[in-house]
Scaffold this motif. Structure first.
Motif, mmCIF file in Angstrom:
data_model
loop_
_atom_site.group_PDB
_atom_site.id
_atom_site.type_symbol
_atom_site.label_atom_id
_atom_site.label_comp_id
_atom_site.label_asym_id
_atom_site.label_seq_id
_atom_site.Cartn_x
_atom_site.Cartn_y
_atom_site.Cartn_z
ATOM 1 N N SER A 1 0.832 -1.208 0.000
ATOM 2 C CA SER A 1 0.000 0.000 0.000
ATOM 3 C C SER A 1 0.865 1.256 0.000
ATOM 4 O O SER A 1 1.751 1.397 0.842
ATOM 5 C CB SER A 1 -0.866 0.013 1.266
ATOM 6 N N GLN B 1 -3.105 6.217 -1.209
ATOM 7 C CA GLN B 1 -4.319 5.575 -0.682
ATOM 8 C C GLN B 1 -5.290 6.623 -0.136
ATOM 9 O O GLN B 1 -6.503 6.505 -0.296
ATOM 10 C CB GLN B 1 -3.916 4.589 0.425
ATOM 11 N N LYS C 1 -3.409 1.097 -3.715
ATOM 12 C CA LYS C 1 -3.136 -0.323 -3.457
ATOM 13 C C LYS C 1 -2.724 -1.044 -4.737
ATOM 14 O O LYS C 1 -2.574 -2.265 -4.730
ATOM 15 C CB LYS C 1 -4.416 -0.985 -2.928
#
Ligand code: ZN
Length: 275
Positions: free
Chosen positions: A154, A159, A170
């Motif tokens: 991630s 994100q 991701k």
């Protein structure tokens, strides 16, 4: 049984050998690692009778065992301690996003660190073996072909930057290592209670058990299939336990040169070097 992708070809892993599925089935099943899930019941019948390999296993040639799922589901906030460390509440419906399929990678592939806040997330990944529609939770496991290890790598900045829509952060190139192989459910004493761990340069970062999933695998099959069809070869990243880098004091993120090792009981270990 263990099903892997060796240099792009579907293989069965038999201890330290592999059996090329197209070869040993005389072409009944093709070399495409996705095809076994399309014919899952027939494949299991055939493969349970294969006992001899056709080549030695060379782990360095293993690729993503499920390289082209039509749908990749990923679940956030699915362990209480991870929700707590993220200072977020557990939702009543699974917090579902996607890792776009082009982000999937192999169990020993390098991870390119292209941002400052790249984090690890060990996750159990369930692979769908038959189309699932409006499944009762009690029947959930019967739609699963097998389980594998996943890393939901991630980019924490992306994100959150993308309007809090997780999927892009991701899905950077190579941010979805899976493997080393898919293990069928009959190989586990209890597929609902597996230890899982990940470490960075030998330092354990996450260490938990899948029995602590809030929405377990059968429940996820039920919740997701209530909304849409789950298709053979789809994968579900079931969520990560506590111990992610962003929640540590001080925070720790992946850096070029790090070795990320990811393990689940009864499946195996992935090793990904960071570049
Ligand atoms: Zn995750």
């Amino acid at each position: 049984m263990k099903i892997a992708n060796l240099d792009g070809r579907a293989v069965l892993v038999l201890d330290d050998e592999v059996a090329d599925i197209e070869t040993v089935s005389d072409g009944t099943f093709t070399s495409d690692p996705m095809s076994v899930y399309e014919q899952w019941d027939a494949f299991v019948d055939f493969a349970s009778g294969v006992s001899a390999g056709t080549a030695p296993l060379d782990e360095s040639h293993l690729c993503c065992p499920v390289p082209r799922p039509r749908q990749v589901f990923a679940i956030g906030l699915n362990y209480q301690e991870h929700a707590d460390e993220s200072t977020m509440d557990v939702p009543e419906t699974p917090a579902t996003f996607t890792k776009y399929p082009a982000s999937l990678a192999g169990p020993f592939d390098d991870i390119e660190i292209v941002a400052d806040r790249v984090d690890w997330e060990v996750e159990l990944v369930a692979v769908i073996g038959r189309q699932a529609d409006r499944v009762d939770p009690a029947d959930g496991w019967s739609y699963i072909a097998g389980l594998t290890v996943g890393q939901d790598i991630s980019d924490r900045e992306l994100q959150m930057a993308a309007g809090r829509q997780f999927s892009l952060g991701k899905s950077r190139r190579g941010f979805g290592p899976m493997g080393p192989w898919v293990v069928t459910l009959d190989e586990f004493g209890d597929p609902g209670d597996l230890a899982l761990r990940c470490s960075v340069d030998g330092d354990t970062m996450q260490d938990a058990r899948t029995k602590d999933l809030i929405f377990d695998v059968p429940r996820l099959v039920a919740e997701l299939s209530a909304v849409l069809s789950l298709l053979p070869g789809d994968v579900i990243f079931t969520g990560t336990p506590s111990g992610v880098g962003a929640a540590r004091t001080p925070p720790r993120f992946l850096r070029p040169g790090d070795l990320l090792e990811t393990w689940i009981e009864g499946i195996g270990t992935m090793r990904n070097h960071c570049l």
